[in-house]
Design a protein around this motif. Structure first.
Motif, PDB file in Angstrom:
ATOM      1  N   MET A  36       0.833  -1.211   0.000  1.00  0.00           N
ATOM      2  CA  MET A  36       0.000   0.000   0.000  1.00  0.00           C
ATOM      3  C   MET A  36       0.866   1.259   0.000  1.00  0.00           C
ATOM      4  SD  MET A  36      -3.114  -1.160   2.509  1.00  0.00           S
ATOM      5  CE  MET A  36      -3.962   0.399   2.385  1.00  0.00           C
ATOM      6  N   SER A  37       1.938   1.253   0.786  1.00  0.00           N
ATOM      7  CA  SER A  37       2.851   2.401   0.814  1.00  0.00           C
ATOM      8  C   SER A  37       3.533   2.589  -0.540  1.00  0.00           C
ATOM      9  CB  SER A  37       3.911   2.215   1.902  1.00  0.00           C
ATOM     10  OG  SER A  37       3.316   2.158   3.173  1.00  0.00           O
ATOM     11  N   ILE A  38       3.921   1.494  -1.147  1.00  0.00           N
ATOM     12  CA  ILE A  38       4.569   1.560  -2.461  1.00  0.00           C
ATOM     13  C   ILE A  38       3.597   2.105  -3.499  1.00  0.00           C
ATOM     14  CG2 ILE A  38       5.475   0.123  -4.346  1.00  0.00           C
ATOM     15  CD1 ILE A  38       6.832  -1.599  -2.129  1.00  0.00           C
ATOM     16  N   GLN A  39       2.341   1.689  -3.417  1.00  0.00           N
ATOM     17  CA  GLN A  39       1.342   2.197  -4.363  1.00  0.00           C
ATOM     18  C   GLN A  39       1.159   3.702  -4.212  1.00  0.00           C
ATOM     19  OE1 GLN A  39      -1.984  -0.369  -3.448  1.00  0.00           O
ATOM     20  NE2 GLN A  39      -1.484  -1.800  -5.093  1.00  0.00           N
ATOM     21  N   LYS A  40       1.142   4.196  -2.977  1.00  0.00           N
ATOM     22  CA  LYS A  40       1.024   5.640  -2.752  1.00  0.00           C
ATOM     23  C   LYS A  40       2.221   6.373  -3.327  1.00  0.00           C
ATOM     24  CE  LYS A  40      -1.848   5.334   1.388  1.00  0.00           C
ATOM     25  NZ  LYS A  40      -1.898   5.523   2.852  1.00  0.00           N
ATOM     26  N   LEU A  41       3.415   5.829  -3.109  1.00  0.00           N
ATOM     27  CA  LEU A  41       4.617   6.453  -3.661  1.00  0.00           C
ATOM     28  C   LEU A  41       4.607   6.419  -5.191  1.00  0.00           C
ATOM     29  CD1 LEU A  41       7.461   5.261  -1.261  1.00  0.00           C
ATOM     30  CD2 LEU A  41       6.648   7.603  -1.619  1.00  0.00           C
ATOM     31  N   GLU A  42       4.113   5.335  -5.758  1.00  0.00           N
ATOM     32  CA  GLU A  42       4.044   5.233  -7.218  1.00  0.00           C
ATOM     33  C   GLU A  42       3.099   6.283  -7.786  1.00  0.00           C
ATOM     34  OE1 GLU A  42       4.532   4.119 -11.160  1.00  0.00           O
ATOM     35  OE2 GLU A  42       5.800   3.843  -9.408  1.00  0.00           O
ATOM     36  N   THR A  43       1.983   6.512  -7.116  1.00  0.00           N
ATOM     37  CA  THR A  43       1.048   7.564  -7.550  1.00  0.00           C
ATOM     38  C   THR A  43       1.722   8.933  -7.470  1.00  0.00           C
ATOM     39  OG1 THR A  43      -0.837   6.253  -6.797  1.00  0.00           O
ATOM     40  CG2 THR A  43      -1.215   8.601  -7.129  1.00  0.00           C
ATOM     41  N   ALA A  44       2.438   9.172  -6.383  1.00  0.00           N
ATOM     42  CA  ALA A  44       3.161  10.437  -6.225  1.00  0.00           C
ATOM     43  C   ALA A  44       4.243  10.576  -7.296  1.00  0.00           C
ATOM     44  CB  ALA A  44       3.774  10.518  -4.831  1.00  0.00           C
ATOM     45  N   ARG A  45       4.930   9.484  -7.599  1.00  0.00           N
ATOM     46  CA  ARG A  45       5.977   9.511  -8.633  1.00  0.00           C
ATOM     47  C   ARG A  45       5.378   9.869  -9.992  1.00  0.00           C
ATOM     48  NH1 ARG A  45       7.599   7.108 -12.890  1.00  0.00           N
ATOM     49  NH2 ARG A  45       5.970   5.554 -12.732  1.00  0.00           N
ATOM     50  N   GLN A  46       4.236   9.280 -10.295  1.00  0.00           N
ATOM     51  CA  GLN A  46       3.586   9.574 -11.576  1.00  0.00           C
ATOM     52  C   GLN A  46       3.183  11.039 -11.664  1.00  0.00           C
ATOM     53  OE1 GLN A  46       0.373   6.743 -11.764  1.00  0.00           O
ATOM     54  NE2 GLN A  46       1.714   5.038 -12.318  1.00  0.00           N
ATOM     55  N   ASN A  47       2.697  11.599 -10.569  1.00  0.00           N
ATOM     56  CA  ASN A  47       2.307  13.012 -10.554  1.00  0.00           C
ATOM     57  C   ASN A  47       3.517  13.927 -10.755  1.00  0.00           C
ATOM     58  OD1 ASN A  47      -0.400  12.389 -10.180  1.00  0.00           O
ATOM     59  ND2 ASN A  47      -0.242  12.480  -7.960  1.00  0.00           N
ATOM     60  N   VAL A  48       4.623  13.598 -10.088  1.00  0.00           N
ATOM     61  CA  VAL A  48       5.836  14.414 -10.219  1.00  0.00           C
ATOM     62  C   VAL A  48       6.392  14.312 -11.638  1.00  0.00           C
ATOM     63  CG1 VAL A  48       8.231  14.647  -9.438  1.00  0.00           C
ATOM     64  CG2 VAL A  48       6.400  14.321  -7.775  1.00  0.00           C
ATOM     65  N   VAL A  49       6.369  13.132 -12.195  1.00  0.00           N
ATOM     66  CA  VAL A  49       6.873  12.948 -13.560  1.00  0.00           C
ATOM     67  C   VAL A  49       6.031  13.769 -14.544  1.00  0.00           C
ATOM     68  CG1 VAL A  49       7.110  11.219 -15.398  1.00  0.00           C
ATOM     69  CG2 VAL A  49       7.926  10.707 -13.120  1.00  0.00           C
ATOM     70  N   LYS A  50       4.733  13.848 -14.303  1.00  0.00           N
ATOM     71  CA  LYS A  50       3.865  14.663 -15.167  1.00  0.00           C
ATOM     72  C   LYS A  50       4.185  16.151 -15.017  1.00  0.00           C
ATOM     73  CE  LYS A  50       0.010  11.434 -15.420  1.00  0.00           C
ATOM     74  NZ  LYS A  50      -1.385  11.156 -15.017  1.00  0.00           N
ATOM     75  N   GLN A  51       4.614  16.552 -13.821  1.00  0.00           N
ATOM     76  CA  GLN A  51       5.003  17.955 -13.616  1.00  0.00           C
ATOM     77  C   GLN A  51       6.301  18.282 -14.348  1.00  0.00           C
ATOM     78  OE1 GLN A  51       5.276  18.560  -9.394  1.00  0.00           O
ATOM     79  NE2 GLN A  51       3.065  18.357  -9.059  1.00  0.00           N
ATOM     80  N   ILE A  52       7.205  17.320 -14.392  1.00  0.00           N
ATOM     81  CA  ILE A  52       8.486  17.544 -15.050  1.00  0.00           C
ATOM     82  C   ILE A  52       8.326  17.559 -16.571  1.00  0.00           C
ATOM     83  CG2 ILE A  52      10.797  16.571 -15.432  1.00  0.00           C
ATOM     84  CD1 ILE A  52      10.688  15.570 -12.521  1.00  0.00           C
ATOM     85  N   ALA A  53       7.469  16.691 -17.089  1.00  0.00           N
ATOM     86  CA  ALA A  53       7.244  16.603 -18.538  1.00  0.00           C
ATOM     87  C   ALA A  53       5.742  16.721 -18.823  1.00  0.00           C
ATOM     88  CB  ALA A  53       7.807  15.295 -19.075  1.00  0.00           C
TER      89      ALA A  53
END
Length: 165
Positions: A51-68
């Motif tokens: 569950m923690s990894i899934q939350k981090l993965e969602t956050a990672r996807q959001n940050v990646v969208k901010q970068i590109a």
């Protein structure tokens, strides 16, 4: 700012995956011993990590969208191309480390799956060996002179003796 957040998220993902890999290793030992109670606790710990990894993965996807933001589904490679050399090296290193841990985790989980399948097969064989059968121990009347007879439940089985009566 987003670059530093991405690096932080990747480092947290590496730590969680390392911890999950350690749990999977413990799970292997518990499966070998056949202890059910510790196995249940390990599975709860695994779920919490996932569950923690899934939350981090969602956050990672959001940050990646901010970068590109111009890309529909940007990848880490897309982000690395947009970062300065130092940040790109950190992101790339963390991504490679994470990839290696995930491959190790996959191998451990495959081993655990095989051990569980073998354990279930052993349990099934043991239960089948202990299960009573409905075969008649008495001699049955042969059908048409050969050694085949019918059990009490309607199955055909081979007689122990080939006797023509």
């Amino acid at each position: 700012m987003s670059e530093l957040l991405l690096i932080d998220i990747l480092e947290k993902m590496v730590k969680l995956h390392k911890s999950l890999h350690a749990i999977a290793g413990n799970k292997t030992e518990v499966i070998k011993k056949g202890d059910i109670e510790p196995l249940q606790q390990i599975m709860k710990d695994e779920q919490a990590h996932i569950m923690s990894i899934q939350k981090l993965e969602t956050a990672r996807q959001n940050v990646v969208k901010q970068i590109a933001p111009e890309l529909l589904q940007p990848s880490l490679t897309d982000c690395i191309q947009r970062l300065n050399q130092e940040e790109a090296a950190k992101v790339s290193g963390s991504a490679e480390h994470l990839k290696q841990i995930i491959m190790d985790l996959k191998e451990t989980n495959t081993l655990n799956q095989q051990l569980l399948i073998q354990s279930l097969q052993f349990v099934n064989v043991s239960l089948n060996a202990l299960k009573p059968t409905n075969r008649s121990i008495n001699y049955g009347k042969p059908l048409k002179g050969d050694a085949i007879r019918t059990d009490t439940i309607g199955k055909q089985s081979m007689s122990l003796l080939n006797i023509k009566a």
